[in-house]
Scaffold this active site. Structure first.
Site, PDB file in Angstrom:
ATOM      1  N   ASP A  39       1.292   3.592   2.028  1.00 46.57           N
ATOM      2  CA  ASP A  39       0.428   3.257   1.217  1.00 46.57           C
ATOM      3  C   ASP A  39       1.074   3.043  -0.103  1.00 46.57           C
ATOM      4  OD1 ASP A  39      -2.081   2.945  -1.132  1.00 46.57           O
ATOM      5  OD2 ASP A  39      -3.120   2.979   0.157  1.00 46.57           O
ATOM      6  N   SER A  47      -2.275  -0.776  -3.470  1.00 47.50           N
ATOM      7  CA  SER A  47      -3.908  -1.443  -2.255  1.00 47.50           C
ATOM      8  C   SER A  47      -4.657  -2.011  -2.642  1.00 47.50           C
ATOM      9  CB  SER A  47      -3.959   0.572  -1.950  1.00 47.50           C
ATOM     10  OG  SER A  47      -4.860   1.406  -1.469  1.00 47.50           O
TER      11      SER A  47
END
Length: 297
Positions: free
Chosen positions: A185, A38
């Site tokens: 993610d 991320s």
């Protein structure tokens, strides 16, 4: 001193990482290989593109985070429609502006695909919901999807890793079958992939240092204000990340991790004030300065 570095996820708390890099520069610590999830993947990609710390600081402070909010135009005229997009497109924001920004920054350093980065010097973690697998890009591309890493855009990989569920629409990745994989993610399965450079067979050439954004001990039991389904999804995702990472880190590994306790900042608060950005930067720098006084042990 040369090191390899692994950065955790953390969304807009990324400014704390800039503070850590500033501390590294002052102590002549150079990151060779970089990996992350991320927000950590964003920093890792910029390091792999060989941006200087000053350059990273400059354009991180210049960027208006709100520009990355790109819901479909219809939501401007029919606000309720965002819930339809959430249901059918699995997210509120398209994430195209974030990917375009990454593309432009990497292109300035002639980085387009993983062919342009020395092999093994950048690793990006994503989550494949369709296959139910944690995926490391570029390592797993050919094995899982039949995609040559040399052809895969770095900006796309990082955008996928930063695809906070429901906040950003997930990316789709074609595989070896007719069905495309839904990618979100990387923090869903590994928010702090400290293991990523460990091949288990040979001694590493350089020390591996982890940089992890955490919640301070005093605020670990702080309750969340959950008012709707999106708040619940956000809280669920944050809880999952915090829980499995806390159990993963061993006592031995703690000696090689800079923990940065960040409170009062939501990972997807794209309206972050300039004051808060500076606070995060100073916090990251202070924690790194403190840690590096006694490292390596």
């Amino acid at each position: 001193m040369k090191i390899d570095a692994v950065f955790s996820g953390g969304g807009v708390k990324i400014y704390a990482f800039a503070g850590v890099l500033d501390s590294f520069a002052e102590k002549d610590i150079v990151v060779e290989r970089a990996a992350g999830t991320s927000a950590g993947a964003i920093i890792a990609s910029l390091i792999s593109a060989r941006y200087s710390v000053e350059e990273i600081k400059q354009f991180m402070y210049e960027i208006d985070l709100k520009l990355f909010l790109d819901p479909p135009r219809l939501t401007k005229y029919i606000p309720f429609s965002k819930w339809l997009f959430l249901y059918f497109q699995l997210g509120i924001n398209k994430g195209n502006r974030l990917e375009q920004w990454l593309y432009e920054k990497l292109a300035e350093k002639n980085i387009y695909t993983f062919h342009d980065i020395e092999e093994g010097y950048l690793k990006v973690v994503v989550s494949d919901l369709s296959l139910g697998k944690l995926v490391v890009i570029p390592d797993d591309l050919e094995r899982l999807y039949g995609i040559k890493p040399s052809h895969f855009p770095v900006a796309k990989a990082v955008r996928m890793s930063a695809g906070f569920p429901y906040f950003f629409m997930p990316k789709k990745l074609p595989g070896k079958t007719m069905k495309k994989s839904i990618i979100v993610d990387g923090g869903l399965l590994s928010n702090f992939p400290l293991w990523i450079f460990d091949n288990g067979t040979t001694r590493e050439k350089r020390p591996v240092l982890g940089i992890k954004l955490t919640t301070s001990y005093e605020n670990q039991n702080q309750s969340r204000d959950i008012r709707n389904a999106f708040d619940m999804f956000t809280a669920l995702f944050a809880t999952m990340k915090q829980a499995h990472d806390a159990r993963y880190v061993s006592t031995k590994e703690k000696n090689n991790i800079i923990f940065i306790p960040v409170d009062g900042v939501d990972s997807v608060d794209f309206h972050l004030s300039e004051e808060k950005k500076s606070e995060l930067f100073q916090l990251g720098k202070a924690r790194a300065d403190q840690f590096l006084r006694y490292w390596p042990k």
